[in-house]
Scaffold this active site. Sequence first.
Site, PDB file in Angstrom:
ATOM      1  N   LYS A  15       0.834  -1.220   0.000  1.00  0.00           N
ATOM      2  CA  LYS A  15       0.000   0.000   0.000  1.00  0.00           C
ATOM      3  C   LYS A  15       0.861   1.260   0.000  1.00  0.00           C
ATOM      4  CE  LYS A  15      -2.299  -0.768   3.838  1.00  0.00           C
ATOM      5  NZ  LYS A  15      -2.001  -2.118   4.370  1.00  0.00           N
ATOM      6  N   ARG A  91      -9.950   1.097   9.499  1.00  0.00           N
ATOM      7  CA  ARG A  91      -9.516  -0.275   9.809  1.00  0.00           C
ATOM      8  C   ARG A  91     -10.603  -1.038  10.536  1.00  0.00           C
ATOM      9  NH1 ARG A  91      -3.881   0.483   9.707  1.00  0.00           N
ATOM     10  NH2 ARG A  91      -2.491  -1.154  10.347  1.00  0.00           N
ATOM     11  N   ARG A 126       7.105 -10.973   3.225  1.00  0.00           N
ATOM     12  CA  ARG A 126       7.573  -9.609   2.932  1.00  0.00           C
ATOM     13  C   ARG A 126       7.833  -8.834   4.219  1.00  0.00           C
ATOM     14  NH1 ARG A 126       3.586  -7.097  -1.745  1.00  0.00           N
ATOM     15  NH2 ARG A 126       3.835  -8.740  -3.306  1.00  0.00           N
ATOM     16  N   ARG A 132      10.930  -3.900  10.123  1.00  0.00           N
ATOM     17  CA  ARG A 132      10.575  -2.660  10.822  1.00  0.00           C
ATOM     18  C   ARG A 132      10.505  -2.934  12.325  1.00  0.00           C
ATOM     19  NH1 ARG A 132       5.188  -0.183   8.536  1.00  0.00           N
ATOM     20  NH2 ARG A 132       4.337  -1.233  10.363  1.00  0.00           N
ATOM     21  N   ARG A 143      -1.339  -8.658  13.756  1.00  0.00           N
ATOM     22  CA  ARG A 143      -1.883  -7.644  12.842  1.00  0.00           C
ATOM     23  C   ARG A 143      -2.665  -8.296  11.707  1.00  0.00           C
ATOM     24  NH1 ARG A 143       3.187  -4.850  13.218  1.00  0.00           N
ATOM     25  NH2 ARG A 143       3.508  -4.809  10.982  1.00  0.00           N
TER      26      ARG A 143
HETATM   27  P1  AMP Z   1       0.348   0.467   9.660  1.00  0.00           P
HETATM   28  O1  AMP Z   1       1.604   1.209   9.322  1.00  0.00           O
HETATM   29  O2  AMP Z   1      -0.837   0.956   8.909  1.00  0.00           O
HETATM   30  O3  AMP Z   1       0.515  -1.024   9.555  1.00  0.00           O
HETATM   31  O4  AMP Z   1       0.033   0.770  11.202  1.00  0.00           O
HETATM   32  C1  AMP Z   1       0.931   0.401  12.232  1.00  0.00           C
HETATM   33  C2  AMP Z   1       0.170   0.286  13.549  1.00  0.00           C
HETATM   34  O5  AMP Z   1      -0.429   1.544  13.890  1.00  0.00           O
HETATM   35  C3  AMP Z   1      -0.997  -0.707  13.548  1.00  0.00           C
HETATM   36  O6  AMP Z   1      -0.561  -2.011  13.806  1.00  0.00           O
HETATM   37  C4  AMP Z   1      -1.877  -0.149  14.654  1.00  0.00           C
HETATM   38  O7  AMP Z   1      -1.367  -0.464  15.929  1.00  0.00           O
HETATM   39  C5  AMP Z   1      -1.721   1.354  14.470  1.00  0.00           C
HETATM   40  N1  AMP Z   1      -2.744   1.921  13.531  1.00  0.00           N
HETATM   41  C6  AMP Z   1      -2.528   2.500  12.308  1.00  0.00           C
HETATM   42  N2  AMP Z   1      -3.682   2.901  11.739  1.00  0.00           N
HETATM   43  C7  AMP Z   1      -4.659   2.556  12.613  1.00  0.00           C
HETATM   44  C8  AMP Z   1      -6.089   2.674  12.599  1.00  0.00           C
HETATM   45  N3  AMP Z   1      -6.740   3.218  11.551  1.00  0.00           N
HETATM   46  N4  AMP Z   1      -6.769   2.204  13.683  1.00  0.00           N
HETATM   47  C9  AMP Z   1      -6.127   1.648  14.732  1.00  0.00           C
HETATM   48  N5  AMP Z   1      -4.806   1.496  14.804  1.00  0.00           N
HETATM   49  C10 AMP Z   1      -4.056   1.937  13.761  1.00  0.00           C
END
Ligand code: AMP
Length: 186
Positions: A15, A91, A126, A132, A143
């Site tokens: 993404k 989400r 991946r 990270r 996740r």
């Molecule tokens: P991402 O980079 O989108 O994978 O986000 C990393 C982490 O940030 C996720 O595993 C969540 O803990 C938190 N996070 C990001 N976006 C959201 C969202 N829309 N709602 C809840 N938690 C989020």
Amino acid sequence: MGPRIVVLGRQGAGKGTQCIRLVEEFGIVHVSTGDMLRAAVAAGTPLGQQAEAVMKAGELVGDDIMNGIVAERLSAADIVENGVLLDGFPRTPAQADALSTMFADRGEDLTAAINIDVAIEEVTARMMARGREDDTAEGIARRLELYEEQTAPLLAWFAERGKLMVIDGLGEEDEVFGRVRSALGL
Ligand code: AMP
């Protein structure tokens, strides 16, 4: 007024990469809630302090907090003018509802939701490779589990509203970008 696009897909589906390409080519504003939270953690803000442990565990930050952050960001002039790519939001069903209210309040509508589709086995490989800080094996598994539970149902939510486009996320970055462009008619 620019397009308002939600970018869906499992963590590790590409993404972020596809969003960067859309930003470069079309000047749409990229709003990644994960990046915003990581910046808050790095800066040690109250939000960051609250979110850090939740993110490390791979859990979701609360809907009210997330809806507030996004509502504030969406009202900025650059987005109204150039459009937005929402990456990592919504989400949960509650976030999707909040998003439609945010748009409706301003007389706007979502342009499209694109789902960059990559199978679980492939995204796991991946994510393990990118290393990270929050990419621990347990974090990744949690996740992905939450994605299936909370976020995957949103695909039907967008489809029912006639907004969903599914894009095969396997292949070279350029190939996938070609599919994204043609799906969006850009
Ligand atoms: P991402 O980079 O989108 O994978 O986000 C990393 C982490 O940030 C996720 O595993 C969540 O803990 C938190 N996070 C990001 N976006 C959201 C969202 N829309 N709602 C809840 N938690 C989020």
